[in-house]
Design an enzyme around this catalytic site. Structure first.
Site, PDB file in Angstrom:
ATOM      1  N   ARG A 101       0.900  -1.161   0.000  1.00 27.78           N
ATOM      2  CA  ARG A 101       0.000   0.000   0.000  1.00 27.78           C
ATOM      3  C   ARG A 101       0.928   1.198   0.000  1.00 27.78           C
ATOM      4  O   ARG A 101       1.680   1.417   0.949  1.00 27.78           O
ATOM      5  CB  ARG A 101      -0.909  -0.022   1.239  1.00 27.78           C
ATOM      6  CG  ARG A 101      -1.652   1.299   1.533  1.00 27.78           C
ATOM      7  CD  ARG A 101      -2.614   1.675   0.412  1.00 27.78           C
ATOM      8  NE  ARG A 101      -3.459   2.824   0.768  1.00 27.78           N
ATOM      9  CZ  ARG A 101      -3.200   4.087   0.414  1.00 27.78           C
ATOM     10  NH1 ARG A 101      -2.115   4.382  -0.290  1.00 27.78           N
ATOM     11  NH2 ARG A 101      -4.036   5.045   0.764  1.00 27.78           N
ATOM     12  N   HIS A 104       1.944   7.042   1.955  1.00 29.98           N
ATOM     13  CA  HIS A 104       0.877   8.043   1.867  1.00 29.98           C
ATOM     14  C   HIS A 104       0.604   8.648   3.233  1.00 29.98           C
ATOM     15  O   HIS A 104       1.126   8.182   4.255  1.00 29.98           O
ATOM     16  CB  HIS A 104      -0.399   7.392   1.326  1.00 29.98           C
ATOM     17  CG  HIS A 104      -1.038   6.448   2.315  1.00 29.98           C
ATOM     18  ND1 HIS A 104      -0.525   5.205   2.585  1.00 29.98           N
ATOM     19  CD2 HIS A 104      -2.128   6.585   3.132  1.00 29.98           C
ATOM     20  CE1 HIS A 104      -1.276   4.614   3.512  1.00 29.98           C
ATOM     21  NE2 HIS A 104      -2.250   5.430   3.863  1.00 29.98           N
ATOM     22  N   HIS A 106      -2.853  11.067   5.336  1.00 27.90           N
ATOM     23  CA  HIS A 106      -4.237  11.564   5.192  1.00 27.90           C
ATOM     24  C   HIS A 106      -4.617  12.438   6.373  1.00 27.90           C
ATOM     25  O   HIS A 106      -3.904  12.484   7.390  1.00 27.90           O
ATOM     26  CB  HIS A 106      -5.234  10.418   4.996  1.00 27.90           C
ATOM     27  CG  HIS A 106      -4.874   9.139   5.687  1.00 27.90           C
ATOM     28  ND1 HIS A 106      -4.946   8.984   7.038  1.00 27.90           N
ATOM     29  CD2 HIS A 106      -4.412   7.956   5.191  1.00 27.90           C
ATOM     30  CE1 HIS A 106      -4.569   7.750   7.355  1.00 27.90           C
ATOM     31  NE2 HIS A 106      -4.223   7.106   6.269  1.00 27.90           N
ATOM     32  N   GLU A 110      -5.618   6.809  11.706  1.00 33.63           N
ATOM     33  CA  GLU A 110      -5.890   5.471  11.155  1.00 33.63           C
ATOM     34  C   GLU A 110      -5.675   4.413  12.233  1.00 33.63           C
ATOM     35  O   GLU A 110      -4.596   4.320  12.821  1.00 33.63           O
ATOM     36  CB  GLU A 110      -4.948   5.216   9.973  1.00 33.63           C
ATOM     37  CG  GLU A 110      -4.983   3.774   9.459  1.00 33.63           C
ATOM     38  CD  GLU A 110      -4.077   3.582   8.244  1.00 33.63           C
ATOM     39  OE1 GLU A 110      -4.063   4.460   7.351  1.00 33.63           O
ATOM     40  OE2 GLU A 110      -3.368   2.561   8.201  1.00 33.63           O
ATOM     41  N   HIS A 149       2.925   6.938   6.120  1.00 31.94           N
ATOM     42  CA  HIS A 149       3.109   5.531   6.486  1.00 31.94           C
ATOM     43  C   HIS A 149       2.925   4.623   5.278  1.00 31.94           C
ATOM     44  O   HIS A 149       2.498   5.065   4.213  1.00 31.94           O
ATOM     45  CB  HIS A 149       2.133   5.150   7.613  1.00 31.94           C
ATOM     46  CG  HIS A 149       0.707   5.472   7.292  1.00 31.94           C
ATOM     47  ND1 HIS A 149       0.161   6.714   7.501  1.00 31.94           N
ATOM     48  CD2 HIS A 149      -0.291   4.712   6.773  1.00 31.94           C
ATOM     49  CE1 HIS A 149      -1.104   6.709   7.138  1.00 31.94           C
ATOM     50  NE2 HIS A 149      -1.416   5.512   6.677  1.00 31.94           N
ATOM     51  N   GLU A 171     -10.565   6.038   1.160  1.00 29.52           N
ATOM     52  CA  GLU A 171      -9.275   5.390   0.950  1.00 29.52           C
ATOM     53  C   GLU A 171      -8.696   5.766  -0.415  1.00 29.52           C
ATOM     54  O   GLU A 171      -7.492   5.696  -0.618  1.00 29.52           O
ATOM     55  CB  GLU A 171      -9.488   3.874   1.060  1.00 29.52           C
ATOM     56  CG  GLU A 171      -8.317   2.995   0.742  1.00 29.52           C
ATOM     57  CD  GLU A 171      -7.120   3.216   1.647  1.00 29.52           C
ATOM     58  OE1 GLU A 171      -7.276   3.760   2.750  1.00 29.52           O
ATOM     59  OE2 GLU A 171      -6.004   2.861   1.215  1.00 29.52           O
ATOM     60  N   HIS A 282     -26.977  -1.412  26.819  1.00 26.02           N
ATOM     61  CA  HIS A 282     -26.081  -0.342  27.264  1.00 26.02           C
ATOM     62  C   HIS A 282     -26.100   0.782  26.250  1.00 26.02           C
ATOM     63  O   HIS A 282     -26.700   0.661  25.167  1.00 26.02           O
ATOM     64  CB  HIS A 282     -24.654  -0.881  27.421  1.00 26.02           C
ATOM     65  CG  HIS A 282     -24.020  -1.253  26.107  1.00 26.02           C
ATOM     66  ND1 HIS A 282     -24.328  -2.414  25.443  1.00 26.02           N
ATOM     67  CD2 HIS A 282     -23.132  -0.602  25.308  1.00 26.02           C
ATOM     68  CE1 HIS A 282     -23.650  -2.474  24.303  1.00 26.02           C
ATOM     69  NE2 HIS A 282     -22.912  -1.379  24.192  1.00 26.02           N
ATOM     70  N   HIS A 284     -23.323   4.369  25.079  1.00 28.60           N
ATOM     71  CA  HIS A 284     -21.983   4.923  25.281  1.00 28.60           C
ATOM     72  C   HIS A 284     -22.049   6.413  25.595  1.00 28.60           C
ATOM     73  O   HIS A 284     -22.931   7.113  25.102  1.00 28.60           O
ATOM     74  CB  HIS A 284     -21.098   4.636  24.068  1.00 28.60           C
ATOM     75  CG  HIS A 284     -20.949   3.160  23.856  1.00 28.60           C
ATOM     76  ND1 HIS A 284     -20.021   2.407  24.529  1.00 28.60           N
ATOM     77  CD2 HIS A 284     -21.681   2.294  23.131  1.00 28.60           C
ATOM     78  CE1 HIS A 284     -20.169   1.131  24.188  1.00 28.60           C
ATOM     79  NE2 HIS A 284     -21.166   1.037  23.349  1.00 28.60           N
ATOM     80  N   GLU A 289     -20.736   4.558  17.907  1.00 29.25           N
ATOM     81  CA  GLU A 289     -20.016   3.272  17.878  1.00 29.25           C
ATOM     82  C   GLU A 289     -19.996   2.737  16.457  1.00 29.25           C
ATOM     83  O   GLU A 289     -21.040   2.643  15.813  1.00 29.25           O
ATOM     84  CB  GLU A 289     -20.721   2.273  18.809  1.00 29.25           C
ATOM     85  CG  GLU A 289     -20.163   0.853  18.708  1.00 29.25           C
ATOM     86  CD  GLU A 289     -20.811  -0.093  19.722  1.00 29.25           C
ATOM     87  OE1 GLU A 289     -21.352   0.394  20.735  1.00 29.25           O
ATOM     88  OE2 GLU A 289     -20.791  -1.313  19.490  1.00 29.25           O
ATOM     89  N   HIS A 328     -28.529   0.006  23.062  1.00 31.99           N
ATOM     90  CA  HIS A 328     -28.472  -1.169  22.182  1.00 31.99           C
ATOM     91  C   HIS A 328     -27.983  -2.380  22.952  1.00 31.99           C
ATOM     92  O   HIS A 328     -27.444  -2.255  24.052  1.00 31.99           O
ATOM     93  CB  HIS A 328     -27.564  -0.892  20.975  1.00 31.99           C
ATOM     94  CG  HIS A 328     -26.177  -0.451  21.340  1.00 31.99           C
ATOM     95  ND1 HIS A 328     -25.901   0.809  21.822  1.00 31.99           N
ATOM     96  CD2 HIS A 328     -24.977  -1.103  21.311  1.00 31.99           C
ATOM     97  CE1 HIS A 328     -24.599   0.917  22.070  1.00 31.99           C
ATOM     98  NE2 HIS A 328     -24.015  -0.230  21.779  1.00 31.99           N
TER      99      HIS A 328
HETATM  100 MN    MN Z   1      -3.350   5.151   5.669  1.00 32.93          MN
HETATM  101 MN    MN Z   2     -21.975  -0.679  22.394  1.00 33.55          MN
END
Ligand code: MN
Ligand code: MN
Length: 392
Positions: A101, A104, A106, A110, A149, A171, A282, A284, A289, A328
């Site tokens: 890859r 590059h 961004h 990541e 990276h 991407e 639960h 968050h 998520e 959820h």
């Molecule tokens: Mn990357």
């Molecule tokens: Mn969760």
């Protein structure tokens, strides 16, 4: 106290049956996509507790466009595929042995999770310090935003998941080394590197993105060749070696800035749910998520307040999304273990357990709301069990 006193009055006597579904005896007469309908039993015939217009919260990598190369491929689930997923996006990528890859960077951070095989990852930081490491299945990496990276498949090739802290990420829209060089005047390159034009005559005219290279040699050699001193905190982490928290119905491993110092804007949990068990109800307290299903099959209802709720079915390779603060659960609906990643654009993984909340609230106050039995109140656990066994 008679139950009637607590019966809801404004919503037509709301009921909460165990799991009642619409009558299934009204068959579809028109065309059917039977395999997809079998994958989505809770969309086809939702539990009667679902309600209102809830956005789509599931997208499978199986439905994503694949960008192919002879050295691998990539496919992505971003807010273009899953419009509700505004805070994070994900990529599933495969590299052959030696497949690269391209170097590059961004705008986004990541988070990488190795799904299979092994790869060598490299990065350089702003103080001229280098990072080179080999990672394998279950390992994770984290590259801060704009740090350049690369990723390269080792002898067995590799496949991995990437998560970015922006739903609009693509991407296919990153800063590539060859793209940069190709868009700078030749005299600027000559002056920058102090080298003649001939040194720049064989640089590819098109971006490489994913391309075939030689399988890298010894890690120690690449580390020495990098020079410049090592980054103070590793960009990789042996997530699989992290001791999981054990619960009656499964396990939870977490990775965050507390055990992986460079990971400052993402936190993740790897949840396993045994057959017959459930990630408890639960929500968050940090952010949305982003889920990736690694194995098995599951079901999740997302409750979005004001009567809004929708149930989705998941299997390995699917992405799920839960908007911030929405309640959820995730139930294992198969005969085999269910495993999924919960990823957050946050420094830590933090959830509110419905069970623990009620257990730690004055009992008479809970009773005043739920009109339940004293046995129910007495059974509430003050300790959080993130994964519980089902009793029905
Ligand atoms: Mn990357
Ligand atoms: Mn969760």
């Amino acid at each position: 106290m008679p139950a009637e006193q607590h019966a809801p009055t404004g919503d037509g006597g709301r009921q909460n049956p165990r799991r009642v579904r619409a009558p299934a005896d009204v068959p579809i007469l028109g065309p059917q996509n039977a395999p997809r309908e079998r994958q989505n039993p809770d969309l086809l015939n939702p539990p009667s507790t679902d309600g209102g217009v809830v956005p789509n919260l599931r997208f499978s990598f199986a439905d994503a466009h694949v960008r192919t190369s002879s050295a691998g491929w990539a496919r992505e689930v971003t807010e273009r595929e899953l419009p509700a997923a505004r805070s994070m996006a994900g990529v599933n990528m495969r590299l052959t042995p030696g497949g690269i890859r391209e170097l590059h960077w961004h705008l986004q951070v990541e988070f990488g999770y190795v799904l299979a095989g092994s790869c060598r990852i490299t990065a350089v930081d702003t103080d001229g310090r280098t990072f080179v490491d080999d990672v394998e299945q279950g390992d994770v990496w984290f590259f801060p935003k704009a740090i350049p990276h690369s990723i390269q498949g080792l002898t067995d090739g590799c496949e991995f998941l990437l998560v970015f802290d922006d739903g609009a990420f693509s991407e296919y829209n990153t800063f590539l080394l060859t793209d940069l060089i190709g868009h700078l005047p030749l005299d600027v390159l000559e002056n920058n590197f102090g080298r003649p034009a001939s040194d720049f005559s064989r640089i590819p005219k098109e971006e490489l993105y994913i391309f075939q290279g030689e399988v890298p040699g010894l890690l120690s050699d690449d580390r020495i060749a990098g020079g410049g001193g090592e980054v103070p905190h590793s960009f990789s982490h042996r997530f699989a070696a992290e001791v999981p928290e054990e619960f009656p119905g499964g396990t939870v491993r977490t990775v965050h800035s507390g055990n992986f110092q460079v990971m400052n804007n993402v936190a993740a949990g790897l949840v396993t749910v045994n057959p017959g068990a459930m990630r408890e109800i639960h929500w968050h307290t940090t952010n949305d998520e982003w889920q990736y299903y690694l194995e098995g099959q599951g079901r999740m209802t997302v409750f979005m307040a004001n009567g809004l709720a929708r149930t989705f079915d998941f299997q390995a390779g699917d992405v799920g999304y839960v908007p911030f603060a929405c309640a959820h659960y995730v139930e294992n609906t198969g005969d085999a273990p269910l495993a999924f990643l919960e990823v957050f654009k946050a420094d830590r993984m933090a959830d509110m357990s419905l069970h623990q909340w009620l257990a730690l609230t004055p009992p008479q106050l809970v009773q005043a709301h739920l009109n339940t039995s004293d046995e129910f109140i007495g059974s509430l656990r003050k300790k959080k069990w993130e994964v519980v066994n089902k009793i029905v």
